[in-house]
Design an enzyme around this catalytic site. Structure first.
Site, PDB file in Angstrom:
ATOM      1  CE  LYS A 232      -4.423   1.139   2.408  1.00  0.00           C
ATOM      2  NZ  LYS A 232      -4.972   0.832   3.862  1.00  0.00           N
TER       3      LYS A 232
HETATM    4  O1  G3P Z   1      -9.143   1.909   4.511  1.00  0.00           O
HETATM    5  C1  G3P Z   1      -8.818   3.193   5.333  1.00  0.00           C
HETATM    6  C2  G3P Z   1      -9.693   3.417   6.401  1.00  0.00           C
HETATM    7  O2  G3P Z   1      -8.893   2.582   7.358  1.00  0.00           O
HETATM    8  C3  G3P Z   1      -9.657   4.738   6.885  1.00  0.00           C
HETATM    9  O3  G3P Z   1     -10.927   4.761   7.578  1.00  0.00           O
HETATM   10  O4  G3P Z   1     -12.593   5.674   9.199  1.00  0.00           O
HETATM   11  O5  G3P Z   1     -10.117   6.085   9.304  1.00  0.00           O
HETATM   12  O6  G3P Z   1     -11.552   7.184   7.643  1.00  0.00           O
HETATM   13  P1  G3P Z   1     -11.331   6.039   8.372  1.00  0.00           P
END
Ligand code: G3P
Length: 217
Positions: free
Chosen positions: A83
């Site tokens: 990634k």
């Molecule tokens: O896959 C990306 C994710 O982990 C981000 O999620 O909820 O931190 O915006 P969030």
């Protein structure tokens, strides 16, 4: 639509995996921090359990550093997906790493143009963050629809991996648009099973069953 689980919590992944709900896993530096585990150790454990792609994120900011870290992470298992962030350096690293036959997930995507560049750089997956756009009062799902249209217009093989999913409704919307993959925290995937009418109906069935005085086993 493939389901990836967005966590480095091995027990939570196992529970969903046993139900056949896990087509892959995504992690990031914040999720590794949350797990309290060593990145290589926990990623190896996940890769041994889940045969699908397991994203492990680089932390260097320059292309050379990302490439070196990506190659190191790829040694963990054959199903590692490297990634990298959607920066110019990340696109350079993507091009080199996919050229070596490795899977690359380009993350932190917030615009259709960024997604177009990632596809041109040969990304295996593009990760648009819908929840973080919603946080800014910008409909994250509009971005998924735009990328879907652009990728279909030109037959790009890069898979749309809807990320930053915060609700069961996000899962439905991603599936309706035709995202290839959605990655969600375990609690969101489990919440997809919930419906108030299911609970209400079950309560009524149980109440009537009790009145019959019967048992099945
Ligand atoms: O896959 C990306 C994710 O982990 C981000 O999620 O909820 O931190 O915006 P969030």
């Amino acid at each position: 639509m493939k389901f990836f689980v967005d966590t480095a919590d091995v027990d939570a992944i196992r529970e969903l995996h046993e139900l056949g709900m896990v087509d892959g896993v995504t992690t990031n530096p914040s999720l590794i921090m949350k797990s309290g585990r060593d990145i290589k150790e926990v990623t190896a454990e996940i890769c041994a359990m889940v045969p699908g792609p397991v994203s492990a994120e680089t932390v260097a900011l320059d292309a050379e550093g990302m490439i070196a870290e990506g190659r190191e992470l790829a040694k963990i298992a054959d199903n590692i997906t490297i990634k990298v962030p959607l920066t110019w350096a990340g696109l350079q690293a993507c091009k080199v790493l996919t050229g070596e036959g490795r899977m690359v997930n380009v993350t932190l995507c917030f615009s259709a143009n960024q997604a177009l560049l990632a596809a041109k750089a040969g990304a295996t997956f593009i990760s648009p963050f819908v929840g973080r756009l919603d946080d800014l009062n910008i409909d994250g799902m509009d971005l998924i629809a735009e990328i879907r249209q652009i990728y279909d217009n030109y037959d790009f093989s890069t898979e749309i991996l809807t990320a930053s999913i915060r609700s069961a409704n996000h899962m439905k919307e991603a599936a309706l648009i035709g995202a290839d993959v959605a990655t969600a925290p375990p609690n969101v995937i489990k919440a997809m099973a919930n419906h108030v009418l299911t609970d209400k109906g079950l309560d009524a069935f149980m109440a009537d069953w009790a009145k019959t005085g019967q048992s099945i086993v």
